[in-house]
Design a protein around this motif. Sequence first.
Motif, PDB file in Angstrom:
ATOM      1  N   THR A   1       0.810  -1.220   0.000  1.00 33.40           N
ATOM      2  CA  THR A   1       0.000   0.000   0.000  1.00 33.40           C
ATOM      3  C   THR A   1       0.843   1.270   0.000  1.00 33.40           C
ATOM      4  OG1 THR A   1      -0.149  -0.072   2.416  1.00 33.40           O
ATOM      5  CG2 THR A   1      -1.929  -1.116   1.182  1.00 33.40           C
ATOM      6  N   ALA A   2       2.154   1.140  -0.057  1.00 33.60           N
ATOM      7  CA  ALA A   2       3.011   2.328  -0.154  1.00 33.60           C
ATOM      8  C   ALA A   2       2.855   2.950  -1.532  1.00 33.60           C
ATOM      9  CB  ALA A   2       4.466   1.948   0.093  1.00 33.60           C
ATOM     10  N   ALA A   3       2.962   4.272  -1.591  1.00 39.26           N
ATOM     11  CA  ALA A   3       2.787   4.969  -2.867  1.00 39.26           C
ATOM     12  C   ALA A   3       3.767   4.474  -3.920  1.00 39.26           C
ATOM     13  CB  ALA A   3       2.948   6.471  -2.649  1.00 39.26           C
ATOM     14  N   ASP A   4       4.968   4.095  -3.502  1.00 36.20           N
ATOM     15  CA  ASP A   4       5.971   3.564  -4.436  1.00 36.20           C
ATOM     16  C   ASP A   4       6.235   2.093  -4.138  1.00 36.20           C
ATOM     17  OD1 ASP A   4       7.074   4.114  -2.002  1.00 36.20           O
ATOM     18  OD2 ASP A   4       8.907   5.030  -2.771  1.00 36.20           O
ATOM     19  N   GLY A   5       5.164   1.347  -3.955  1.00 33.13           N
ATOM     20  CA  GLY A   5       5.279  -0.054  -3.569  1.00 33.13           C
ATOM     21  C   GLY A   5       6.060  -0.898  -4.547  1.00 33.13           C
ATOM     22  N   GLU A   6       5.889  -0.669  -5.828  1.00 32.12           N
ATOM     23  CA  GLU A   6       6.603  -1.471  -6.829  1.00 32.12           C
ATOM     24  C   GLU A   6       8.100  -1.256  -6.713  1.00 32.12           C
ATOM     25  OE1 GLU A   6       6.524  -2.468 -11.633  1.00 32.12           O
ATOM     26  OE2 GLU A   6       5.248  -0.872 -10.814  1.00 32.12           O
TER      27      GLU A   6
ATOM     28  N   GLY B   1      -8.914   5.346   4.874  1.00 29.95           N
ATOM     29  CA  GLY B   1      -9.528   4.024   4.940  1.00 29.95           C
ATOM     30  C   GLY B   1      -8.510   2.908   4.843  1.00 29.95           C
ATOM     31  N   THR B   2      -8.984   1.698   5.026  1.00 21.64           N
ATOM     32  CA  THR B   2      -8.125   0.524   4.920  1.00 21.64           C
ATOM     33  C   THR B   2      -8.022   0.105   3.465  1.00 21.64           C
ATOM     34  OG1 THR B   2     -10.032  -0.851   5.431  1.00 21.64           O
ATOM     35  CG2 THR B   2      -8.616  -0.254   7.261  1.00 21.64           C
ATOM     36  N   SER B   3      -7.133  -0.873   3.180  1.00 15.82           N
ATOM     37  CA  SER B   3      -6.882  -1.242   1.788  1.00 15.82           C
ATOM     38  C   SER B   3      -7.136  -2.716   1.517  1.00 15.82           C
ATOM     39  CB  SER B   3      -5.441  -0.898   1.395  1.00 15.82           C
ATOM     40  OG  SER B   3      -5.218  -1.129   0.022  1.00 15.82           O
ATOM     41  N   CYS B   4      -6.511  -3.592   2.323  1.00 11.04           N
ATOM     42  CA  CYS B   4      -6.687  -5.025   2.099  1.00 11.04           C
ATOM     43  C   CYS B   4      -8.176  -5.373   2.153  1.00 11.04           C
ATOM     44  CB  CYS B   4      -5.921  -5.809   3.158  1.00 11.04           C
ATOM     45  SG  CYS B   4      -6.166  -7.583   3.062  1.00 11.04           S
ATOM     46  N   PRO B   5      -8.709  -6.085   1.163  1.00 13.42           N
ATOM     47  CA  PRO B   5     -10.144  -6.407   1.178  1.00 13.42           C
ATOM     48  C   PRO B   5     -10.605  -7.063   2.471  1.00 13.42           C
ATOM     49  CG  PRO B   5      -9.216  -6.933  -0.966  1.00 13.42           C
ATOM     50  CD  PRO B   5      -8.050  -6.542  -0.091  1.00 13.42           C
ATOM     51  N   ASP B   6      -9.773  -7.929   3.049  1.00 16.63           N
ATOM     52  CA  ASP B   6     -10.162  -8.558   4.304  1.00 16.63           C
ATOM     53  C   ASP B   6     -10.372  -7.525   5.406  1.00 16.63           C
ATOM     54  OD1 ASP B   6     -10.270 -11.193   3.509  1.00 16.63           O
ATOM     55  OD2 ASP B   6      -9.068 -11.897   5.194  1.00 16.63           O
ATOM     56  N   HIS B   7      -9.631  -6.432   5.346  1.00 15.08           N
ATOM     57  CA  HIS B   7      -9.751  -5.412   6.384  1.00 15.08           C
ATOM     58  C   HIS B   7     -11.058  -4.644   6.256  1.00 15.08           C
ATOM     59  CE1 HIS B   7      -5.073  -5.159   7.011  1.00 15.08           C
ATOM     60  NE2 HIS B   7      -5.567  -6.367   7.202  1.00 15.08           N
ATOM     61  N   PHE B   8     -11.270  -4.004   5.101  1.00 15.16           N
ATOM     62  CA  PHE B   8     -12.415  -3.085   5.044  1.00 15.16           C
ATOM     63  C   PHE B   8     -13.750  -3.804   4.914  1.00 15.16           C
ATOM     64  CE2 PHE B   8     -10.828  -2.919   0.575  1.00 15.16           C
ATOM     65  CZ  PHE B   8     -11.943  -3.357  -0.097  1.00 15.16           C
ATOM     66  N   LEU B   9     -13.742  -5.082   4.555  1.00 12.93           N
ATOM     67  CA  LEU B   9     -15.003  -5.813   4.584  1.00 12.93           C
ATOM     68  C   LEU B   9     -15.522  -5.945   6.010  1.00 12.93           C
ATOM     69  CD1 LEU B   9     -14.440  -8.609   1.921  1.00 12.93           C
ATOM     70  CD2 LEU B   9     -16.175  -6.811   1.856  1.00 12.93           C
ATOM     71  N   ARG B  10     -14.633  -5.855   6.989  1.00 12.06           N
ATOM     72  CA  ARG B  10     -15.026  -5.978   8.396  1.00 12.06           C
ATOM     73  C   ARG B  10     -15.028  -4.636   9.132  1.00 12.06           C
ATOM     74  NH1 ARG B  10     -12.729 -10.425   6.423  1.00 12.06           N
ATOM     75  NH2 ARG B  10     -13.386 -12.474   7.164  1.00 12.06           N
ATOM     76  N   THR B  11     -14.245  -3.684   8.642  1.00 10.28           N
ATOM     77  CA  THR B  11     -14.138  -2.402   9.347  1.00 10.28           C
ATOM     78  C   THR B  11     -14.870  -1.272   8.645  1.00 10.28           C
ATOM     79  OG1 THR B  11     -12.117  -1.729   8.181  1.00 10.28           O
ATOM     80  CG2 THR B  11     -11.849  -3.098  10.149  1.00 10.28           C
TER      81      THR B  11
ATOM     82  N   PRO C   1      -3.790   3.603  -0.174  1.00 16.36           N
ATOM     83  CA  PRO C   1      -4.655   2.427  -0.347  1.00 16.36           C
ATOM     84  C   PRO C   1      -5.347   2.448  -1.701  1.00 16.36           C
ATOM     85  CG  PRO C   1      -5.734   4.052   1.032  1.00 16.36           C
ATOM     86  CD  PRO C   1      -4.343   4.572   0.782  1.00 16.36           C
ATOM     87  N   ILE C   2      -6.002   1.336  -2.022  1.00 12.71           N
ATOM     88  CA  ILE C   2      -6.759   1.276  -3.269  1.00 12.71           C
ATOM     89  C   ILE C   2      -7.860   2.325  -3.244  1.00 12.71           C
ATOM     90  CG2 ILE C   2      -6.246  -1.162  -3.626  1.00 12.71           C
ATOM     91  CD1 ILE C   2      -9.062  -1.825  -2.614  1.00 12.71           C
ATOM     92  N   ASP C   3      -8.290   2.745  -4.411  1.00 16.92           N
ATOM     93  CA  ASP C   3      -9.216   3.880  -4.445  1.00 16.92           C
ATOM     94  C   ASP C   3     -10.625   3.469  -4.024  1.00 16.92           C
ATOM     95  OD1 ASP C   3     -10.666   2.890  -6.676  1.00 16.92           O
ATOM     96  OD2 ASP C   3      -9.313   3.872  -8.078  1.00 16.92           O
ATOM     97  N   GLU C   4     -11.430   4.480  -3.775  1.00 13.76           N
ATOM     98  CA  GLU C   4     -12.766   4.289  -3.230  1.00 13.76           C
ATOM     99  C   GLU C   4     -13.645   3.424  -4.114  1.00 13.76           C
ATOM    100  OE1 GLU C   4     -15.054   7.702  -1.270  1.00 13.76           O
ATOM    101  OE2 GLU C   4     -16.124   7.416  -3.182  1.00 13.76           O
ATOM    102  N   ALA C   5     -13.559   3.621  -5.424  1.00 16.86           N
ATOM    103  CA  ALA C   5     -14.398   2.849  -6.344  1.00 16.86           C
ATOM    104  C   ALA C   5     -14.110   1.357  -6.231  1.00 16.86           C
ATOM    105  CB  ALA C   5     -14.197   3.334  -7.777  1.00 16.86           C
ATOM    106  N   GLU C   6     -12.812   1.010  -6.077  1.00 14.54           N
ATOM    107  CA  GLU C   6     -12.447  -0.397  -5.942  1.00 14.54           C
ATOM    108  C   GLU C   6     -12.952  -0.962  -4.616  1.00 14.54           C
ATOM    109  OE1 GLU C   6     -10.663  -2.756  -8.089  1.00 14.54           O
ATOM    110  OE2 GLU C   6     -11.737  -1.275  -9.278  1.00 14.54           O
TER     111      GLU C   6
END
Length: 678
Positions: free
Chosen positions: A135-140, A281-291, A389-394
């Motif tokens: 989730t870092a801006a320069d993760g790659e 917000g959170t990024s990992c799908p497992d996180h924000f599906l619960r939070t 994190p991944i954008d809001e639409a995702e």
Amino acid sequence: MTGTPPEVEQLLDRAHALGADPRNTNYAGGNASAKGTVTDPVTGTAAELMWVKGSGGDLGTLKAAGLAVLRLDRLRALVDVYPGVEREDEMVAAFDYCLHGRGGAAPSIDTAMHGLVDAVHVDHLHPDSGIAIATAADGEELTHRIFGDRVAWVPWRRPGFQLGLDISAIKAANPQAIGVILGGHGVTAWGDTSAECQANSLEIIRTAEAYIAEHGRPDPFGSVVYATLPEAERRARAAALLPLVRGLASTDRPQVGHYTDTPEVLDFVSRSEHPRLAALGTSCPDHFLRTKVAPLVLDLPPDAPLEQVAERLRELHAEYRDDYRAYYERHATPDSPPLRGADPAIVLVPGVGMFSFGANKQTARVAGEFYVNAINVMRGAEALSSYAPIDEAEKFRIEYWELEEAKLRRMPKPRPLATRVALVTGGGSGIGRATALRLAAEGACVVVADRDAAAAEKVATELGGPDVAVAVTVDVTSEEQIAAAFQAGVLAFGGVDLVVNNAGLSISKPLLETTAADWDLQHDVMAKGSFLVSRAAAQIMTEQGMGGDIVYISSKNAVFAGPNNVAYGAAKADQAHQVRLLAAELGEHGVRVNGINPDGVVRGSGIFAGGWGAKRAAVYGVEEEKLGEFYAQRTLLKREVLPEHVAAAVFALTGGDLTHTTGLHIPVDAGVAAAFLR
């Protein structure tokens, strides 16, 4: 085919080892797989299979029954019929046609990732350190800097069939790689043996941890702007705020609460950057599906007056609900599932900690644990770079994914008392124990309150431990101990909805032998004690604004005049009238108050075991061991009243069918005509 294949044993051992350490993956997050060859019991020929953690399981506690079992030839053949990323959700249904035999658990959305990657063993995990890089801006660029060519980068893609194809292609193009960082998501590693796969997973996780520790900025969350309250003051303030917050978080549907004041949370909410980061917000799908996509954040200092804090929380909650509805409307399509609720799942309070909410205690607790994971992720990303994190639409695409909706539809129907928090006095034995057992069996969280700490602990353990029940030691004649018991219940479950006034004792003496001390003791425990408990309960219930139930375990002696029983009968009559008085007063708050009048409950009763049974037997001229039979024979139904019969009446009053009943007394006496209510 008989016995457990060795690949399955190796897979389970690896899953347990990885899942036991929260640094490796969150609860119920990630999955692991193994491939192997067995003899097809129908054809007698070799069949190549894959065993992979099924939907909804947890690596740390995974059992063979939690594995999906698929034929690899059929799974790989799906590549030729894959209709493309716009229709990839259809592939989940196709997994059912790849199952071997009964197929085990339902295949998860990540099945393709495991089946299409050319490796015998595959792990997909959600380590905080790995997601920090992801989730870092320069993760790659960070991935290349930290791992060289041993770990490749996969740009963000929603979990599904295409992601499996992407990882498979990247592995094929990078034969030296041991795994990948999945942008915005987590890590995936592989190996030819289970031990190699586990070692590769741990190498990625520990290398990322070490790099963040060595190269990260020391204060990624900024300077301290809010002091953390001392523990006793912090917990008292949390208990004071939680009923209100739980009521707000239950605007759309009732929720159970959980309180977290771990060092990670307290540090985060004390720092200057926490409002900015929380809003991302959170990024990992497992996180924000619960939070949910973001928490509600209180913007007042820890020493602000409680009245001001309460008012501000109400304002912030209204704003949160407006913002969440706007988020839904920005991204919803005609095919989207309906809005599931606009209340927050996470509430952050500077100086105090975090409140998390869910449909049951475990869900609320796990939501809090996931937000701690998110805090750790933000810390790592901000230490090295900036959190992106991944954008809001995702996020919306995943939160309102039809596949997630289908998973929700598969969940069992909630039990009648789900989301309700009960406190039972005298819960360590007899009627109290039976009532606690029944309420928990019907879905309630239970605070088992008793003077006997060991008895209360035993019952709480019997009910299933801290996700279901907690034990508190309380003498109901003590206002301080009652306050502490309710505080413990609030901190454990977020509030209290259902109180059973069951604590009692009895001293059987003729009038001329009854002392003032006998009178005072019985009235202190039952008349005064139930008043004090009800008063404390009403305070919490009115703050929650969710209604509630108060049930008095009175007695047929409240209306039946028997010999040698003046102090006990008078105390029970006092309790019986409290039912009517409180029903009249608390009705405007949606709090119902009812009573139950049992006949003598001999078996399992602490009162009878404490000498009351021998005295009553002497009064009636029967042997003590035959007292229950004697009581039964004097009833119309000729049946003995047992603790579970009283517990059943408590449930009948509170289980949802008698929603318009208050001020009622229910006899549970097998028919004592002299105790008929008039």
